[in-house]
Design a protein around this motif. Structure first.
Motif, mmCIF file in Angstrom:
data_model
loop_
_atom_site.group_PDB
_atom_site.id
_atom_site.type_symbol
_atom_site.label_atom_id
_atom_site.label_comp_id
_atom_site.label_asym_id
_atom_site.label_seq_id
_atom_site.Cartn_x
_atom_site.Cartn_y
_atom_site.Cartn_z
ATOM 1 N N ALA A 1 13.204 56.219 95.912
ATOM 2 C CA ALA A 1 13.049 55.249 94.828
ATOM 3 C C ALA A 1 14.023 54.100 95.030
ATOM 4 O O ALA A 1 15.042 54.244 95.706
ATOM 5 C CB ALA A 1 13.311 55.930 93.490
ATOM 6 N N PRO A 2 13.724 52.928 94.433
ATOM 7 C CA PRO A 2 14.726 51.856 94.433
ATOM 8 C C PRO A 2 16.025 52.370 93.798
ATOM 9 O O PRO A 2 15.976 53.181 92.861
ATOM 10 C CB PRO A 2 14.080 50.778 93.567
ATOM 11 C CG PRO A 2 12.625 51.062 93.585
ATOM 12 C CD PRO A 2 12.487 52.530 93.755
ATOM 13 N N THR A 3 17.168 51.901 94.289
ATOM 14 C CA THR A 3 18.440 52.504 93.884
ATOM 15 C C THR A 3 18.733 52.456 92.383
ATOM 16 O O THR A 3 19.256 53.428 91.852
ATOM 17 C CB THR A 3 19.589 51.881 94.689
ATOM 18 O OG1 THR A 3 19.221 51.929 96.046
ATOM 19 C CG2 THR A 3 20.868 52.645 94.481
ATOM 20 N N PRO A 4 18.420 51.363 91.653
ATOM 21 C CA PRO A 4 18.674 51.414 90.198
ATOM 22 C C PRO A 4 17.930 52.560 89.522
ATOM 23 O O PRO A 4 18.423 53.146 88.569
ATOM 24 C CB PRO A 4 18.154 50.064 89.705
ATOM 25 C CG PRO A 4 18.164 49.184 90.886
ATOM 26 C CD PRO A 4 17.899 50.052 92.058
ATOM 27 N N ILE A 5 16.741 52.904 90.064
ATOM 28 C CA ILE A 5 15.984 54.030 89.523
ATOM 29 C C ILE A 5 16.735 55.323 89.776
ATOM 30 O O ILE A 5 16.845 56.192 88.906
ATOM 31 C CB ILE A 5 14.582 54.083 90.179
ATOM 32 C CG1 ILE A 5 13.821 52.803 89.906
ATOM 33 C CG2 ILE A 5 13.812 55.279 89.680
ATOM 34 C CD1 ILE A 5 13.673 52.483 88.448
ATOM 35 N N SER A 6 17.244 55.465 90.996
ATOM 36 C CA SER A 6 18.022 56.672 91.301
ATOM 37 C C SER A 6 19.198 56.785 90.354
ATOM 38 O O SER A 6 19.523 57.865 89.875
ATOM 39 C CB SER A 6 18.527 56.631 92.742
ATOM 40 O OG SER A 6 17.472 56.378 93.621
ATOM 41 N N ALA A 7 19.855 55.654 90.075
ATOM 42 C CA ALA A 7 21.022 55.689 89.201
ATOM 43 C C ALA A 7 20.621 56.077 87.791
ATOM 44 O O ALA A 7 21.278 56.906 87.156
ATOM 45 C CB ALA A 7 21.702 54.315 89.186
ATOM 46 N N LEU A 8 19.524 55.499 87.309
ATOM 47 C CA LEU A 8 19.141 55.735 85.918
ATOM 48 C C LEU A 8 18.487 57.098 85.741
ATOM 49 O O LEU A 8 18.941 57.922 84.954
ATOM 50 C CB LEU A 8 18.176 54.628 85.459
ATOM 51 C CG LEU A 8 17.565 54.835 84.067
ATOM 52 C CD1 LEU A 8 18.643 54.828 83.023
ATOM 53 C CD2 LEU A 8 16.541 53.764 83.769
ATOM 54 N N ILE A 9 17.411 57.346 86.506
ATOM 55 C CA ILE A 9 16.593 58.530 86.241
ATOM 56 C C ILE A 9 17.172 59.753 86.941
ATOM 57 O O ILE A 9 17.272 60.820 86.359
ATOM 58 C CB ILE A 9 15.145 58.286 86.692
ATOM 59 C CG1 ILE A 9 14.565 57.099 85.930
ATOM 60 C CG2 ILE A 9 14.308 59.520 86.474
ATOM 61 C CD1 ILE A 9 13.130 56.814 86.211
ATOM 62 N N HIS A 10 17.574 59.577 88.209
ATOM 63 C CA HIS A 10 17.937 60.753 88.987
ATOM 64 C C HIS A 10 19.437 60.978 89.053
ATOM 65 O O HIS A 10 19.922 61.672 89.928
ATOM 66 C CB HIS A 10 17.323 60.634 90.379
ATOM 67 C CG HIS A 10 15.861 60.408 90.316
ATOM 68 N ND1 HIS A 10 15.246 59.273 90.782
ATOM 69 C CD2 HIS A 10 14.886 61.149 89.749
ATOM 70 C CE1 HIS A 10 13.961 59.338 90.534
ATOM 71 N NE2 HIS A 10 13.712 60.460 89.918
ATOM 72 N N ALA A 11 20.189 60.352 88.154
ATOM 73 C CA ALA A 11 21.623 60.656 88.092
ATOM 74 C C ALA A 11 22.101 60.704 86.651
ATOM 75 O O ALA A 11 22.789 61.626 86.253
ATOM 76 C CB ALA A 11 22.416 59.602 88.859
ATOM 77 N N ALA A 12 21.688 59.712 85.844
ATOM 78 C CA ALA A 12 22.318 59.583 84.534
ATOM 79 C C ALA A 12 21.485 60.142 83.397
ATOM 80 O O ALA A 12 22.037 60.544 82.383
ATOM 81 C CB ALA A 12 22.632 58.122 84.254
ATOM 82 N N THR A 13 20.152 60.169 83.509
ATOM 83 C CA THR A 13 19.395 60.563 82.319
ATOM 84 C C THR A 13 18.422 61.705 82.545
ATOM 85 O O THR A 13 18.670 62.815 82.069
ATOM 86 C CB THR A 13 18.631 59.360 81.739
ATOM 87 O OG1 THR A 13 17.895 58.752 82.775
ATOM 88 C CG2 THR A 13 19.581 58.350 81.159
ATOM 89 N N MET A 14 17.323 61.478 83.263
ATOM 90 C CA MET A 14 16.270 62.487 83.239
ATOM 91 C C MET A 14 16.733 63.841 83.745
ATOM 92 O O MET A 14 16.396 64.861 83.165
ATOM 93 C CB MET A 14 15.058 62.037 84.052
ATOM 94 C CG MET A 14 13.876 62.961 83.855
ATOM 95 S SD MET A 14 12.527 62.663 84.975
ATOM 96 C CE MET A 14 13.028 63.597 86.392
ATOM 97 N N VAL A 15 17.531 63.857 84.805
ATOM 98 C CA VAL A 15 17.946 65.145 85.336
ATOM 99 C C VAL A 15 18.876 65.879 84.370
ATOM 100 O O VAL A 15 19.079 67.077 84.484
ATOM 101 C CB VAL A 15 18.622 64.996 86.711
ATOM 102 C CG1 VAL A 15 17.605 64.667 87.765
ATOM 103 C CG2 VAL A 15 19.701 63.964 86.675
ATOM 104 N N ASN A 16 19.420 65.137 83.385
ATOM 105 C CA ASN A 16 20.232 65.810 82.374
ATOM 106 C C ASN A 16 19.383 66.524 81.343
ATOM 107 O O ASN A 16 19.914 67.307 80.550
ATOM 108 C CB ASN A 16 21.121 64.805 81.650
ATOM 109 C CG ASN A 16 22.190 64.265 82.561
ATOM 110 O OD1 ASN A 16 22.565 64.912 83.524
ATOM 111 N ND2 ASN A 16 22.675 63.084 82.246
ATOM 112 N N ALA A 17 18.064 66.231 81.338
ATOM 113 C CA ALA A 17 17.206 66.821 80.313
ATOM 114 C C ALA A 17 17.253 68.347 80.369
ATOM 115 O O ALA A 17 17.220 69.007 79.336
ATOM 116 C CB ALA A 17 15.778 66.320 80.476
ATOM 117 N N GLY A 18 17.349 68.899 81.584
ATOM 118 C CA GLY A 18 17.408 70.354 81.701
ATOM 119 C C GLY A 18 18.666 70.910 81.062
ATOM 120 O O GLY A 18 18.629 71.894 80.315
ATOM 121 N N VAL A 19 19.791 70.269 81.341
ATOM 122 C CA VAL A 19 21.058 70.688 80.748
ATOM 123 C C VAL A 19 20.970 70.558 79.228
ATOM 124 O O VAL A 19 21.409 71.437 78.481
ATOM 125 C CB VAL A 19 22.230 69.849 81.300
ATOM 126 C CG1 VAL A 19 23.535 70.286 80.670
ATOM 127 C CG2 VAL A 19 22.287 69.958 82.795
#
Lengths: 103, 583
Positions: free
Chosen positions: B237-255
């Motif tokens: 993904a474009p890097t801002p997407i990685s920062a937003l979705i795959h580091a700061a928000t969506m992947v936290n949904a499981g936690v």
């Protein structure tokens, strides 16, 4: 053995349904397929009117039957339109020639 | 409508409205897309911050859909609002960063529309108290994640990564849906606060099924063992997407899911231990993989997986506050690292760290913020990562001392790979040329995050109050405490031990040439880590198996109308038979 009129009507409804299913299984001509569908729906319609009469709500059964007639007409029209288009494009009405989706 | 209801509607609605507007305006000029996206994202962030002042345990009902679906209800409690603020705030920074990063790209309206759509969905996911709605939002975030990973849709690797992420997170969605249905069957409504207040409403035999189903859901979403393989591939993904979705928000949904339902499930036999083990295994495996990867973004991805493992481990050990506190720290410093890495990648044009090196002189600003983020990740005092990670380690020490030892080793590994990454990118011999430092919009996005990495630990007290039992979360048993009290608790002997291990990890990379004997001894481990411990092979095997099965079943698809009718009639006969038998 007493035979009542409702029994006969139900028998006819099933007969129509059976004829329609048999035709669907046996025919490959698109026009005939649409005719077969119509026959099946007529069976269902008959059963609806009968059910209305038997539950002493004849108005309800007839209303539903009328609704089915309207819907069924649309099905027939669209089906026939498709058949015409298919005939123009593929030059045939045989459903066997319409297996392009299969690789 | 009450003030919280309006604010919730704004926080959720503004990004979605923005998505529609950006999409409708289309790709006329690049500038319009950038401006509209930034305006809507920033407005949503403001609304989210406003919501912070309106927290409370009561649900807000926006509309009643009656019957099965239940009311559209949201609860602005501490846990939800905090994550909504993270989503909108970091979301707006990522959008601002994109102004520079996506400069000159085509189809910006598609990019921004999905990004804003995602931000809104994430807000909904964390704020809603309706289980079914939660499932819908959960799936929307997965869809946006897929669409954005595959944004460069003519790159087969990006498409493959997107599909992989979609399928893997889908597995989790099923568990969530089953949980929603079970809740409805036993309580006749979809509001999960009923379940949190009294887990006994669900049948005693079904509760474990739900608990473990949710664990699978959380593991799939947060890229935990054994689903950790999708996140590194999502780095296309474009890097801002990685920062937003795959580091700061969506992947936290499981936690978030695990923390949210902890009060309901923590008495299910073996559940807390299972959660803890998932986190533990993930944290260690991912840290090892990060230590051998050479792609800058993949290193960050593995490190995200590893840090998420720490959070899951904390939930399993009963440290809800510690896990959420680390989630906050991690969102800030990992978004910072990703965005800074994006600036580097944008300037250099490659993601391979072997082709970087010596970039510090050419990109002084980026170097400073990246190192701030890296120090926070490594857990060096006094940055935010230090406090939250030590808090987690201490919770673990109380719960199971043996796991503490392993987690401390993980912390050492974190320090090792972080130092390796920084030195490979910014120091040493230069292998490439960067055309200039980060742009203005990039700097605007990076500066608040760097400031946050330095200071968010000061918010420990207010944060504890936000999540405490007496204010907003009646079932989680978090006690409000002052910042000083929490930080004082962190400073203890185990902390010093952990700190020593962290420093050893740093030194491990500095003296790597002298440790070559050790390196040779661990070569097998490195090779295994490089091959993702065989999980990629398992994935490939499953994919091959399913495709060959599908190919085999192709015979049943004749494509002939008559045979299809036979199938329909057969199905009808079976249904009639079932009805006739009275089953």
């Amino acid at each position: 053995m007493n035979i009542y009129i409702p029994h006969i009507i139900l028998g006819v409804a099933f007969l129509l349904l059976g004829v329609g299913v048999y035709a669907l299984l046996a025919t490959r001509n698109l026009i005939k397929v649409i005719v077969a569908l119509q026959i099946m729906v007529k069976g269902a319609m008959l059963a609806l009117v009968l059910a209305g009469r038997e539950t002493s709500q004849p108005g309800l059964g007839q209303t539903l039957a009328l609704t089915v007639i309207v819907a069924d007409t649309i099905v027939a029209v669209i089906g026939l339109t498709l058949a015409v288009q298919i005939r123009r494009r593929f030059g045939s009405l045989d459903v066997k020639d319409l297996t392009r989706l299969k690789r | 409508m009450s003030t919280p209801a309006i604010l919730i509607l704004l926080t959720l609605g503004l990004p979605w409205l923005g998505a529609v507007v950006v999409w409708a305006v289309g790709d006329r000029t690049e500038k319009i897309s950038h401006t509209l996206a930034v305006i809507f994202a920033v407005l949503a962030a403001v609304a989210g911050l406003g919501l912070l002042l309106q927290t409370g345990p009561e649900s807000v009902q926006l509309a009643d859909l009656g019957g099965v679906f239940g009311p559209i209800s949201f609860t602005p409690d501490g846990l939800g609002v905090f994550l909504a603020v993270v989503a909108t705030f970091i979301g707006s920074l990522a959008v601002i960063f994109s102004v520079n990063y996506m400069h000159g790209e085509k189809q910006l309206s598609r990019y921004y529309a999905y990004m804003l759509f995602f931000i809104g969905a994430m807000v909904g996911l964390v704020l809603t108290s309706n289980m079914l709605l939660m499932f819908f939002f959960w799936e929307i975030t997965a869809l946006c994640s897929y669409a954005l990973i595959s944004f460069n849709s003519d790159d087969p690797k990006a498409v493959a990564g997107g599909v992989k992420a979609l399928i893997m997170t889908q597995i989790g969605g099923i568990g969530l849906l089953l949980g929603a249905l079970a809740l409805y069957i036993y309580t006749g409504q979809m509001d999960f606060n009923v379940l949190l207040a009294n887990p006994d409403v669900v049948h005693v035999k079904l509760l474990p099924v739900m608990a473990y189903g949710f664990l699978v859901a959380a593991a799939a979403k947060s890229a935990q063992f054994p689903f950790q393989t999708w996140l590194p591939d999502a780095m296309e993904a474009p890097t801002p997407i990685s920062a937003l979705i795959h580091a700061a928000t969506m992947v936290n949904a499981g936690v978030y899911l695990l923390a949210r339902f902890y009060p309901a499930f923590h008495e299910v036999p073996g559940w807390t231990l299972a959660v803890m083990l998932v986190g533990l295994v993930t944290a260690l495996l991912a840290a090892l993989m990060a230590a051998v990867a050479n792609d800058l973004k993949r290193v960050l991805a593995y490190s995200t997986v590893s840090q998420l493992g720490y959070m899951v481990y904390a939930v399993g050990s009963g440290g809800i506050f510690a896990s959420q506190f680390h989630l906050l720290s991690h969102s800030v410093f990992k978004a910072l690292l990703f965005l800074a890495a994006g600036a580097v990648i944008h300037a250099v044009g490659t993601r391979n760290m072997r082709q970087m090196g010596g970039l510090g002189k050419q990109m002084p600003f980026t170097r400073v913020v990246f190192i701030i983020g890296a120090l926070a990740l490594a857990g060096i005092p006094v940055l935010n990562g230090f406090w939250s990670k030590e808090l987690i380690l201490e919770v673990g020490l109380k719960f199971a001392p043996w796991s503490y030892v392993l987690m401390v080793i993980g912390a050492g590994l974190t320090a090792f790979y972080t130092y390796r990454m920084v030195s490979m990118v910014f120091y040493g011999e230069s292998h490439s040329h960067a055309h200039g430092d980060a742009g203005l919009a990039m700097k605007i996005a990076l500066a608040p995050l760097a400031l946050g990495a330095l200071t968010t630990w000061l918010l420990a007290g207010p944060f504890a109050k936000l999540l405490s039992t007496e204010t907003t979360l009646p079932y989680h048993g978090i006690e409000a405490a002052s910042t000083f009290h929490i930080l004082e608790e962190v400073i203890s002997l185990p902390t010093l031990i952990a700190l020593v291990v962290v420093v050893l990890g740093l030194l491990g990379w500095v003296f790597r040439s002298k440790l070559s004997g050790l390196g040779r001894a661990l070569r097998g481990l490195g090779w295994a880590a490089d091959n993702s411990f065989g999980f990629e092979a398992i994935n490939r095997g499953i994919v091959r198996g399913i495709s060959s099965a599908a190919e085999g079943l192709r015979v049943t698809q004749t494509g002939l109308l008559n045979w299809n009718v036979v199938g329909i009639v057969a199905g009808l006969l079976i249904v009639i038979a079932i009805i006739a038998l009275g089953a």
